[in-house]
Design an enzyme around this catalytic site. Structure first.
Site, PDB file in Angstrom:
ATOM      1  N   THR A  87      32.770  -0.587  52.976  1.00 13.44           N
ATOM      2  CA  THR A  87      34.098  -0.460  53.373  1.00 13.44           C
ATOM      3  C   THR A  87      34.236   0.996  53.997  1.00 13.44           C
ATOM      4  OG1 THR A  87      34.860   0.427  51.187  1.00 13.44           O
ATOM      5  CG2 THR A  87      35.555  -1.840  51.677  1.00 13.44           C
ATOM      6  N   GLY A 107      15.761   4.452  45.235  1.00 15.93           N
ATOM      7  CA  GLY A 107      16.108   3.073  45.594  1.00 15.93           C
ATOM      8  C   GLY A 107      16.677   2.024  44.646  1.00 15.93           C
ATOM      9  N   ASP A 156      28.698   8.179  49.770  1.00 12.12           N
ATOM     10  CA  ASP A 156      27.660   8.689  48.829  1.00 12.12           C
ATOM     11  C   ASP A 156      27.693  10.321  48.749  1.00 12.12           C
ATOM     12  OD1 ASP A 156      27.117   6.358  48.736  1.00 12.12           O
ATOM     13  OD2 ASP A 156      25.176   6.287  49.781  1.00 12.12           O
TER      14      ASP A 156
HETATM   15  C1  GLA Z   1      25.167   3.077  50.850  1.00 12.63           C
HETATM   16  C2  GLA Z   1      25.829   3.947  52.177  1.00 12.63           C
HETATM   17  C3  GLA Z   1      27.268   4.115  51.870  1.00 12.63           C
HETATM   18  C4  GLA Z   1      28.182   2.709  51.866  1.00 12.63           C
HETATM   19  C5  GLA Z   1      27.272   1.792  50.925  1.00 12.63           C
HETATM   20  C6  GLA Z   1      27.906   0.595  50.665  1.00 12.63           C
HETATM   21  O1  GLA Z   1      25.018   3.673  49.955  1.00 12.63           O
HETATM   22  O2  GLA Z   1      25.282   5.109  52.236  1.00 12.63           O
HETATM   23  O3  GLA Z   1      27.622   4.821  53.178  1.00 12.63           O
HETATM   24  O4  GLA Z   1      27.963   2.279  52.961  1.00 12.63           O
HETATM   25  O5  GLA Z   1      26.023   1.607  50.976  1.00 12.63           O
HETATM   26  O6  GLA Z   1      29.136   0.675  50.329  1.00 12.63           O
END
Ligand code: GLA
Length: 365
Positions: free
Chosen positions: A32, A114, A164
């Site tokens: 999202t 990972g 993140d």
């Molecule tokens: C990864 C990306 C985030 C987000 C998630 C899915 O972690 O780095 O920005 O899009 O996937 O929610």
């Protein structure tokens, strides 16, 4: 071995700057963020720690436990960072920050790579902290999160969203963070004291750059374009119905729009301590990622099925980018050990459960 011991044994002496950045686990709100929607991650008590001092030889170098070793160009020439390499994650922010003196550094991580716990953002944020410290530069946390995201987009080559880096920078002990990515407003929300947070690794390694992430993102952006909205944050489920003619784009959009609604409902349920509703929403999120966004794997689906059938489980779903990685589970704290034992036994995944504590965000130590 701690970071000071690693520094002493590889470079000798003491570092001038030490920084730590946590990984994150996302409770709900997947895929999202790049549609300016809502996410609900918590920073965790595992992360990346970096120690640095000015390099007396003028050559930048990094030693890291597990990843290997890197020596930069002499004369401070522009470093060549292969895309998707650990060097690109670690050193990608150097050029964006600018004027960083040549450094010798050591790095260590207790985040499995990972595993869907964002070792990438933790690496970017931890290194960026020593770079700004070495330059004597103040950087506000929002600017840092955005700079690290930009580095991942441009230097590493992964078109990730902001979740993140945001979680790593703004984490708070014992709280998950309700984040509105559009306004960047963060509402720290406590996780009830009787609930435990656990990451369950699938053992299936995921790497965003090689995964379907960029393609899936483009498919969802195509949906937004057809709906005439800048981002799916601006679309309603009723509008998404008009996309039914193209099943794939329809389902991609239905996931994102419905997931945004689940994030808000989840926050209310968490505040109310409503375990049943929390569990329901996490399962609905997983089903949507499985059937509409199609980013889960058979093993992750099985993990969710097994976990959700356990009486100690409050809620469980896949967490992170997908195509492997981990599940996040909330379980009754008093029955945490029982849950982990039964889960690992039934799935034959010994040692794959990581009990976590929501933790403070990145900092110079
Ligand atoms: C990864 C990306 C985030 C987000 C998630 C899915 O972690 O780095 O920005 O899009 O996937 O929610």
């Amino acid at each position: 071995m701690n970071i000071h011991e690693l520094f002493e044994s590889t470079l000798g002496g003491e570092p001038t700057w030490v920084a730590h950045a946590p990984g994150r686990i996302n409770l709900i709100g997947e895929h999202t963020d790049y549609h300016e929607g809502f996410v609900f991650p918590a920073a965790i008590n595992h992360g990346v720690t970096v120690a640095a001092r000015v390099s007396p030889s003028g050559i930048s170098r990094v030693f890291s436990q597990g990843w290997g070793e890197w020596h930069g160009d002499k004369e401070g020439g522009k470093a060549v960072l292969p895309p998707h390499s650990w060097q690109a994650y670690a050193l990608g922010t150097v050029e964006l920050i600018g004027g960083v003196p040549p450094l010798e550094m050591v790095a260590m991580s207790d985040l499995p790579a990972g595993a869907g716990l964002s070792s990438s953002a933790a690496t970017e944020v931890a290194f960026s902290l020593v770079f700004t410290a070495a330059k004597g530069m103040e950087m506000d946390p929002l600017a840092r999160a955005k700079l690290c995201q930009r580095s991942e987009n441009e230097v590493v080559g992964v078109p990730c969203g902001l979740m993140d880096q945001f979680a790593s920078v703004f984490g708070q002990a014992d709280h998950a963070l309700h984040i509105d990515i559009r306004t960047t407003s963060i509402t720290p929300t406590p996780i009830p004291a009787a609930w435990s947070l656990i990451a369950l690794q699938s053992g299936e390694h995921h790497q965003l750059g090689d995964s379907g992430y960029p393609l899936w993102r483009r498919q969802s952006e195509e949906g937004a374009r057809r709906l005439g909205v800048p981002f799916l944050r601006d679309a309603t489920l009723a509008q998404v119905e008009s996309l039914r003619g193209d099943d794939l784009v329809y389902r991609r959009c239905r996931h994102i729009v419905s997931e945004n609604l689940r994030v808000s409902a989840f926050r209310e349920a968490l505040i109310a301590g409503d375990a049943d509703r929390v569990g329901e929403l996490m399962l609905a999120s997983h089903a949507s990622m499985r059937d509409d966004y199609e980013i889960t794997t058979p093993r992750l689906d099985l993990m969710v099925e097994v976990g959700s059938n356990h009486p100690a489980c409050i809620g469980i779903r896949m967490t992170g980018g997908g195509f492997g990685g981990a599940c996040v589970a909330l379980v009754w704290k008093a029955r945490e050990a029982e849950f982990i034992r039964d889960f690992e036994l039934e799935l034959n995944l010994p040692g794959n459960a990581m009990p976590l504590r929501p933790s403070a965000g990145a900092r110079v130590l």
